[in-house]
Enzyme design. Structure first.
Site, PDB file in Angstrom:
ATOM      1  CG  HIS A  82      -6.173  -2.064   3.490  1.00 20.69           C
ATOM      2  ND1 HIS A  82      -5.944  -1.850   3.160  1.00 20.69           N
ATOM      3  CD2 HIS A  82      -8.020  -2.184   2.842  1.00 20.69           C
ATOM      4  CE1 HIS A  82      -6.687  -0.476   2.314  1.00 20.69           C
ATOM      5  NE2 HIS A  82      -7.891  -1.188   2.561  1.00 20.69           N
TER       6      HIS A  82
ATOM      7  CG  ASP B  44      -2.004   0.915   0.842  1.00 18.13           C
ATOM      8  OD1 ASP B  44      -2.953   0.774   0.905  1.00 18.13           O
ATOM      9  OD2 ASP B  44      -1.682   2.335   0.707  1.00 18.13           O
ATOM     10  CB  ILE B  45       0.995   4.196  -2.186  1.00 20.35           C
ATOM     11  CG1 ILE B  45       2.178   4.297  -3.241  1.00 20.35           C
ATOM     12  CG2 ILE B  45      -0.136   5.218  -2.712  1.00 20.35           C
ATOM     13  CD1 ILE B  45       3.829   3.801  -3.204  1.00 20.35           C
TER      14      ILE B  45
ATOM     15  CG  HIS C 192      -8.236  -3.479  -1.867  1.00 22.11           C
ATOM     16  ND1 HIS C 192      -9.434  -2.568  -2.959  1.00 22.11           N
ATOM     17  CD2 HIS C 192      -8.449  -1.631  -1.099  1.00 22.11           C
ATOM     18  CE1 HIS C 192     -10.177  -1.018  -2.045  1.00 22.11           C
ATOM     19  NE2 HIS C 192      -9.254  -0.630  -0.850  1.00 22.11           N
TER      20      HIS C 192
ATOM     21  CD  GLU D 277      -7.749   6.199  -1.418  1.00 21.63           C
ATOM     22  OE1 GLU D 277      -8.104   5.543   0.018  1.00 21.63           O
ATOM     23  OE2 GLU D 277      -6.879   6.347  -2.268  1.00 21.63           O
TER      24      GLU D 277
HETATM   25  P1  5GP Z   1     -10.148   1.812   0.740  1.00 25.57           P
HETATM   26  O1  5GP Z   1     -10.755   1.415  -0.551  1.00 25.57           O
HETATM   27  O2  5GP Z   1     -10.038   0.221   1.356  1.00 25.57           O
HETATM   28  O3  5GP Z   1     -10.324   2.511   1.571  1.00 25.57           O
HETATM   29  O4  5GP Z   1      -8.701   1.598   0.977  1.00 25.57           O
HETATM   30  C1  5GP Z   1      -8.364   1.998  -0.812  1.00 25.57           C
HETATM   31  C2  5GP Z   1      -5.848   1.697  -0.292  1.00 25.57           C
HETATM   32  O5  5GP Z   1      -5.612   1.547  -1.889  1.00 25.57           O
HETATM   33  C3  5GP Z   1      -5.556   2.923   0.387  1.00 25.57           C
HETATM   34  O6  5GP Z   1      -5.108   2.670   1.956  1.00 25.57           O
HETATM   35  C4  5GP Z   1      -4.464   3.599  -0.165  1.00 25.57           C
HETATM   36  O7  5GP Z   1      -3.194   4.063   0.145  1.00 25.57           O
HETATM   37  C5  5GP Z   1      -4.134   2.361  -0.712  1.00 25.57           C
HETATM   38  N1  5GP Z   1      -3.763   3.388  -2.494  1.00 25.57           N
HETATM   39  C6  5GP Z   1      -4.559   4.012  -3.287  1.00 25.57           C
HETATM   40  N2  5GP Z   1      -4.718   3.930  -4.793  1.00 25.57           N
HETATM   41  C7  5GP Z   1      -2.443   3.167  -4.496  1.00 25.57           C
HETATM   42  C8  5GP Z   1      -1.751   3.283  -5.616  1.00 25.57           C
HETATM   43  O8  5GP Z   1      -1.847   4.439  -6.526  1.00 25.57           O
HETATM   44  N3  5GP Z   1      -0.956   2.112  -5.150  1.00 25.57           N
HETATM   45  C9  5GP Z   1      -0.813   2.184  -3.693  1.00 25.57           C
HETATM   46  N4  5GP Z   1       0.078   1.143  -3.946  1.00 25.57           N
HETATM   47  N5  5GP Z   1      -2.188   1.715  -3.515  1.00 25.57           N
HETATM   48  C10 5GP Z   1      -2.807   3.028  -3.515  1.00 25.57           C
END
Ligand code: 5GP
Length: 129
Positions: free
Chosen positions: A95, A29-30, A93, A88
């Site tokens: 985690h 995760d970035i 995905h 987001e």
């Molecule tokens: P969620 O959708 O579960 O709320 O979180 C999405 C996750 O994807 C976040 O933890 C965010 O940091 C990660 N994320 C979003 N865009 C990117 C990206 O371009 N590259 C990576 N490696 N992680 C990403």
């Protein structure tokens, strides 16, 4: 339109890759909650985890299990926490987060890593996969 994660799978956007097979892809995760915060995704582009077909869901869990084992070997932690949110990025995905305190599972606490630290971490976890 392709999700950001499909662009990562296709190599259009770079990622710190941990592992992949025909169906799944794993990368750091970035914006990690904690060092080693890793995502595991199906290559199939589906928005919500419980909309996956059962076989892909089970495959995602099996692949995540293997990544979590590699994480435990690579990153000192009390345990590896697992979470699915998806508010987001609309591409399923999982985690996987090496945790020491409860706050490591909250998405408000963030860790800053340099490019070199991300590369070294990804290589170490990938080596234990
Ligand atoms: P969620 O959708 O579960 O709320 O979180 C999405 C996750 O994807 C976040 O933890 C965010 O940091 C990660 N994320 C979003 N865009 C990117 C990206 O371009 N590259 C990576 N490696 N992680 C990403």
């Amino acid at each position: 339109m392709a999700t950001i994660f499909t662009k990562i799978i296709n190599g259009d956007i770079p990622s710190y890759k941990i592992a992949e097979d025909d169906e799944f892809y794993s990368f750091l995760d970035i914006n990690p909650n904690a060092k080693g915060h890793t995502l595991v995704i199906p290559k199939k582009e589906v928005n919500k985890i419980f909309d996956l077909d059962e076989e892909t869901y089970n495959g995602l869990m099996a692949f995540s299990y293997r990544v979590a084992k590699a994480l435990e070997k690579s990153v000192p932690c009390k345990r590896v926490g697992m979470s699915v949110v998806g508010l987001e990025v609309p591409h399923v995905h999982v985690h996987l987060i090496p945790i020491n305190i409860m706050d490591d599972m909250r998405f408000t606490k963030k860790e800053k890593l340099s490019h070199e630290e991300f590369v070294a971490l990804a290589e170490k976890i990938a080596g234990n996969f």
